[in-house]
Write a protein that holds these residues in place. Structure first.
Motif: not given
Length: 390
Positions: A332-361
Motif C-alpha cells: 500500500l505504501a508503494f502504491a500510494c507513493g508511486a501514485a503521488g499520494v505522498t501523505d498517504r504513503a508516509r502514513e502507511t509507512m509510519l504504521e508499518f514501522r510501529e509494527l516492524y521497527p527494525d525493518y529496512r530497505l
C-alpha cells in the motif's frame, strides 16, 4: 455467487431483531467489496425471512453457489454470533465458526467473517478437486491434514507457515502417493524464504529444488509442481528458464491453491507485465472468490504499469484481507507513493514501522528478485521517500 440470509435473533429482546438484521446487511456490504465475489442484494436474500426453507432451496431459487446463514445472541455486554457457509448444491457445511465477543467488537466480527468466507471458498475449490486430480488423495485422514495445512498456509504468518508445513508432511506420511502434499510442503519453504521468515533462505530454496527434482525424476508432472518449479527458478536467478517453465505451467493448468498466480509472479519480476495481467485476470474469472495472492500481485503490477488508482484499491483490499502479512503495508505504501499520494504513503509507512521497527530497505530488497535492477531501484526510491530507512 453468495446469498447472505438474515441472521436469526436467539434472544427475545425488542431491539435484537434489528441488531441481527443490521449485522446481516453490513455483512452483505462488506462481502460485496471483495473482488471476484458476487453477493446477492438484501432484497433477494431478505425475501426468505421467517420462511421455512433449506439453504439448498434458497440457493436453487436465487441461483447462488453458496449461502451464509447464522444467528445472534446477546447477554448484557456479551455477544455470541454463529455463522456457517453452506454449499448451495450439496447442502454440505463448507465452514462454520462461533464468535464470543464484547458487544463493542461487532465490527471486528464482521471483518473476521468476511475474511473467513473468502478463505473457506478458496479451500473448498481445492478440496473438491483433491481426490480426482493428478497428485491428489483418496484417503480421508490425508485429506483432513492437507485441508488444515491449507487453512494455516493462507494466513501468511511465519508461525502458520511452519504449522502448514507440519500438516502437509503428515498428509504425505498418511498417503505416500499424495504428491501435492509433498509439493505444498515445499511451497512452505519457498514462502518462508520469500517472505523473509527464513534464517537460511538458500537452504529453503534448495529444499524446493530438491523436491522438484525428486518428483520429476519419479515421473510426476503436475501443474502444481510446474508452478513451484517456475518460481524456484526465479529465486535462483535463472530468468529465462523461469519464464519458459511458467509458460509451460500455465498450459498445464492451475496451481491448486493459487491459480496461475505463481506464473504471474515470474512474469512480473521478469518485466513481462502484460502476460502477468492476463493470467491474473484469468485466475479472477475462474474462481468464486479471488485468492489473496492474486490481489497482491495485481496490485504490484498495476503500480508498475501506471494504473495507480486500481493499484491503491487492490493494495487496500490485500492489507484488509491479510492483516498478519507485512506486505500489506509495504504494497500500500508503494502504491500510494508511486501514485503521488505522498501523505498517504508516509502514513502507511509510519504504521508499518510501529509494527516492524527494525525493518529496512535492505530487508525488502533481499526478497525482490527483479530481472532489471532499475525496476527495484525505482521501487526502493518510492519506499525511501515514504519513510523506510536504508
Amino acid at each position: 455467487m453468495l446469498a447472505v440470509l438474515p441472521f436469526l435473533s436467539m434472544t427475545r429482546v425488542a431491539d435484537q431483531d434489528y441488531f441481527a438484521d443490521g449485522l446481516s446487511e453490513d455483512l452483505i456490504t462488506a462481502l460485496s467489496y471483495l473482488r471476484g465475489l458476487t453477493v446477492l442484494s438484501r432484497t433477494s436474500s431478505f425475501a426468505f425471512r421467517d420462511r421455512s426453507v433449506t439453504a439448498t432451496e434458497v440457493a436453487n431459487r436465487l441461483g447462488a453457489g453458496y449461502v451464509l446463514e447464522g444467528s445472534v445472541r446477546s447477554s448484557g455486554d456479551r455477544l455470541r454470533v454463529t455463522a456457517q457457509l453452506i454449499d448451495g448444491v450439496t447442502g454440505a457445511h463448507v465452514w462454520a465458526e462461533r464468535y464470543d465477543r464484547l458487544l463493542s467488537d461487532v465490527f471486528a466480527i464482521q471483518d473476521e467473517i468476511a475474511q473467513a468466507i473468502v478463505l473457506a471458498m478458496q479451500v473448498r475449490l481445492s478440496d473438491g478437486e483433491l481426490a480426482h486430480s493428478p497428485g491428489g488423495t483418496g484417503k480421508y485422514e490425508a485429506w483432513a491434514a492437507f485441508h488444515q495445512g491449507v487453512i494455516a498456509h493462507l494466513t501468511y504468518t511465519a508461525e502458520d507457515n511452519l504449522r502448514a508445513r507440519r500438516l502437509y508432511a503428515r498428509a504425505a506420511v498418511l498417503d505416500p502417493e499424495f504428491v501435492d502434499a509433498r509439493v505444498f510442503e515445499a511451497w512452505t519453504h519457498w514462502q518462508h524464504a520469500r517472505s523473509g521468515f527464513s534464517k537460511d533462505r538458500a537452504a529453503d530454496f534448495a529444499e524446493c529444488r530438491s523436491v522438484v527434482k525428486e518428483l520429476r525424476n519419479s515421473g510426476v508432472d503436475t501443474a502444481n509442481l510446474r508452478h513451484l518449479d517456475a518460481v524456484t527458478w526465479l529465486m535462483e536467478g535463472d530468468y529465462d528458464t523461469a519464464i519458459s517453465t511458467a509458460q509451460a505451467a500455465v498450459r498445464a493448468g492451475k496451481s491448486r491453491l493459487f491459480g496461475n498466480t505463481p506464473a504471474a509472479i515470474v512474469f512480473i519480476y521478469c518485466g513481462r507485465y502484460d502476460a502477468a495481467i492476463d493470467v491474473l485476470r484469468e485466475t479472477i474469472r475462474s474462481v468464486p472468490a479471488t485468492p489473496n495472492d492474486t490481489i497482491y500481485n495485481l496490485a504490484m503490477v498495476s503500480s508498475l504499469t501506471g494504473a495507480h488508482e486500481r493499484a491503491i484499491a487492490l493494495a487496500e483490499e490485500y492489507k484488509r484481507r491479510v492483516q498478519g502479512d507485512l506486505y500489506g503495508w509495504t504494497t500500500l505504501a508503494f502504491a500510494c507513493g508511486a501514485a503521488g499520494v505522498t501523505d498517504r504513503a508516509r502514513e502507511t509507512m509510519l504504521e508499518f514501522r510501529e509494527l516492524y521497527p527494525d525493518y529496512r530497505l535492505s530487508d525488502f530488497a533481499a526478497h525482490e528478485p527483479f530481472r532489471d535492477p532499475r525496476t527495484l531501484d525505482s521501487i526502493l526510491a518510492v519506499m525511501r521517500a515514504a519513510g523506510l530507512p536504508d
